[in-house]
Design an enzyme around this catalytic site. Structure first.
Site, PDB file in Angstrom:
ATOM      1  N   HIS A 171       1.414  -1.371   0.247  1.00 19.26           N
ATOM      2  CA  HIS A 171      -0.319  -0.252  -0.213  1.00 19.26           C
ATOM      3  C   HIS A 171       1.411   1.850   0.294  1.00 19.26           C
ATOM      4  CE1 HIS A 171      -3.731  -2.415   0.486  1.00 19.26           C
ATOM      5  NE2 HIS A 171      -3.101  -2.855   1.467  1.00 19.26           N
ATOM      6  N   ASP A 208      -2.895 -10.648  -1.989  1.00 17.18           N
ATOM      7  CA  ASP A 208      -2.579 -10.582  -0.891  1.00 17.18           C
ATOM      8  C   ASP A 208      -5.015 -10.170  -0.992  1.00 17.18           C
ATOM      9  OD1 ASP A 208      -2.092  -8.889   1.763  1.00 17.18           O
ATOM     10  OD2 ASP A 208      -3.416  -7.608   1.174  1.00 17.18           O
ATOM     11  N   HIS A 210      -6.089  -7.707  -0.289  1.00 19.94           N
ATOM     12  CA  HIS A 210      -6.333  -5.959  -0.438  1.00 19.94           C
ATOM     13  C   HIS A 210      -5.575  -5.467  -1.660  1.00 19.94           C
ATOM     14  CE1 HIS A 210      -6.594  -6.797   3.570  1.00 19.94           C
ATOM     15  NE2 HIS A 210      -7.817  -5.691   3.950  1.00 19.94           N
ATOM     16  N   ASP A 295      -4.068 -13.152   3.699  1.00 25.98           N
ATOM     17  CA  ASP A 295      -5.171 -12.784   4.294  1.00 25.98           C
ATOM     18  C   ASP A 295      -7.100 -13.230   3.614  1.00 25.98           C
ATOM     19  OD1 ASP A 295      -4.717 -10.400   2.676  1.00 25.98           O
ATOM     20  OD2 ASP A 295      -4.445  -8.622   3.901  1.00 25.98           O
TER      21      ASP A 295
HETATM   22 ZN   LIG Z   1      -3.841  -7.574   3.240  1.00 22.66          ZN
END
Ligand SMILES: [Zn+2]
Length: 428
Positions: A171, A208, A210, A295
């Site tokens: 991120h 991931d 996200h 995740d």
């Molecule tokens: Zn994540």
């Protein structure tokens, strides 16, 4: 996929000279780059991203090596070095790097003034990013760990590598940390590989849960780096729609696969076989990086991820990525730890990823499988939408697995699914 096991000699009639098994070069080990420095990046009590993520994973891996489940000879343990400010500045603005360093220095001065064994101050630095006195050392080593793995591959000491690090990185933007991330570890590694070793075409696969908005941002206009991400959508951080495909010369080298909450292996498996493979075949990478966040595991805290992958599923996906690296770039692959906040799932997925990188489909898992779905996702609609968007026809893909996909229900339980021409990639 994994290399074949050494050939076993077939039984030969007594009058024939037994032919010796063909000589095979020993498989090079997997570089495991990790450090206790990563425990010194501290976050507030109860924050999902804490030192126990790494300590638990490390403890499990050490135990598996000690007991021989992971052969000692298959792993080359290496210590990371810090990425230099110059190395970080190929993807981050120098002013941002300096601001992290100064903020940590201020905390260190404050810590020096505190008494006894007090753990020292922790300060909020950005949205969902905290700093402690050990954070610069941890974050710069997290970015440097993959560089050590790349060096080991280039020197012939390792076949591939796993940077088991924290804080995560995908991120992190050029001038901002966010979402637990300070420096973008995968992006720093991609640029280092290009500049140091001339591995010009870098494929970054990110499973991931996200979307890796930072990684996408850094290479959005760059045709030399292909970013492929599967992620829950809509979800944090809000980016990652299928229509975000890159810009300018990089148009077409960002491949987003936004998926609805609840998607599991029955969706991920065909997407890796039938979308990631053609993407790799068209791009023909010189190096593959895997942003390995766990995740999307079905045991993840629903506040962080709502997907349905199991630890064996992550093994399958990781082996698929390793097979792509085998096919296109002599196995050059570095996995870099991203998210994963259920401590048991994270540590078992990390150990299983290490096993996969050593060429085995062995699984370290006590958590089992999620409850079966009562319907089947229309994965074909998702795939067809991506084919149209990215013009992927004509490239090598893997056949779909024959027969019903485990986890899906018989036809009578199938819910109405949209026709391919109505689907938009994110529609179940
Ligand atoms: Zn994540």
């Amino acid at each position: 996929m994994a290399e074949e096991t050494p050939a076993t000699a077939h039984a030969s009639p007594a009058h024939q000279q037994p032919s010796p098994p063909p000589a095979r070069p020993a498989r090079l080990p997997t570089a495991l780059v990790t450090s206790e420095h990563f425990l010194d990046h501290r976050t507030p009590q109860g924050f999902p991203e804490g030192p126990e993520r790494l300590s638990q994973a490390l403890a499990l891996i050490e135990a598996l090596i000690t007991e021989g489940t992971i052969p000692l000879s298959s792993v080359l343990r290496l210590a990371p070095r810090p990425a230099t400010e110059e190395e970080l500045s190929v993807v981050h603005e120098p002013g941002y790097i300096a601001s992290v360093r100064r903020a940590v220095e201020a905390l260190s001065i404050a810590a020096a003034g505190s008494k006894g064994d007090a753990p020292g101050p922790i300060r909020r630095f950005a949205t969902d990013v905290y700093l402690s006195p050990g954070s610069y050392t941890a974050a710069s080593h997290a970015a440097g760990a993959a560089l050590v793995a790349l060096d080991a591959i280039a020197s012939g000491a390792a076949r591939n590598g796993y940077a088991l690090v924290r804080p995560p990185g995908h991120h992190a933007l050029p001038a901002h940390g966010m979402g637990f991330c300070i420096f973008n570890n995968a992006a720093v590694a991609a640029r280092y590989a290009q500049q140091r070793y001339g591995w010009e075409r870098v494929l970054i696969v990110d499973y991931d849960v996200h979307h890796g908005n930072g990684t996408q941002d850094m290479f959005y206009s760059d045709p030399s780096v292909t970013y492929f991400s599967t992620h829950q959508y809509p979800w944090y951080p809000g980016t990652g729609s299928a229509e975000e495909i890159g810009a300018g010369a990089g148009r077409g080298t960002t491949i987003n696969v936004p998926l609805p909450a609840g998607a599991g292996w029955s969706v991920f498996d065909p997407i890796f076989r039938q979308v990631l493979w053609p993407v790799a075949d068209r791009f023909k990478p010189d190096l593959v990086l895997l942003s390995a966040g766990f995740d999307a595991h079905f045991r993840e805290d629903p506040g962080l991820g709502e997907m349905r992958l199991s630890t064996p599923d992550f093994s399958d996906l990781s082996l698929e990525v390793a097979e792509i690296a085998d096919r296109y770039c002599d196995g050059r692959l570095v996995a870099i730890q991203e998210g994963g906040y259920h401590l048991t799932a994270l540590s078992q997925c990390a150990a299983t990823l290490l096993v996969a990188l050593t060429g085995s489909d062995g699984i370290i898992d006590t958590l089992g499988q999620p409850e079966p779905l009562r319907f089947r996702w229309n994965d074909e609609a998702i795939i067809q939408a991506l084919y149209q968007l990215h013009d992927l026809s004509g490239y090598r893909r893997k056949a779909r697995r024959p027969g019903p996909i485990p986890g899906s229900q018989p036809p009578q339980a199938t819910a109405a699914a949209p026709e391919p021409d109505q689907a938009e990639g994110k529609t179940p």
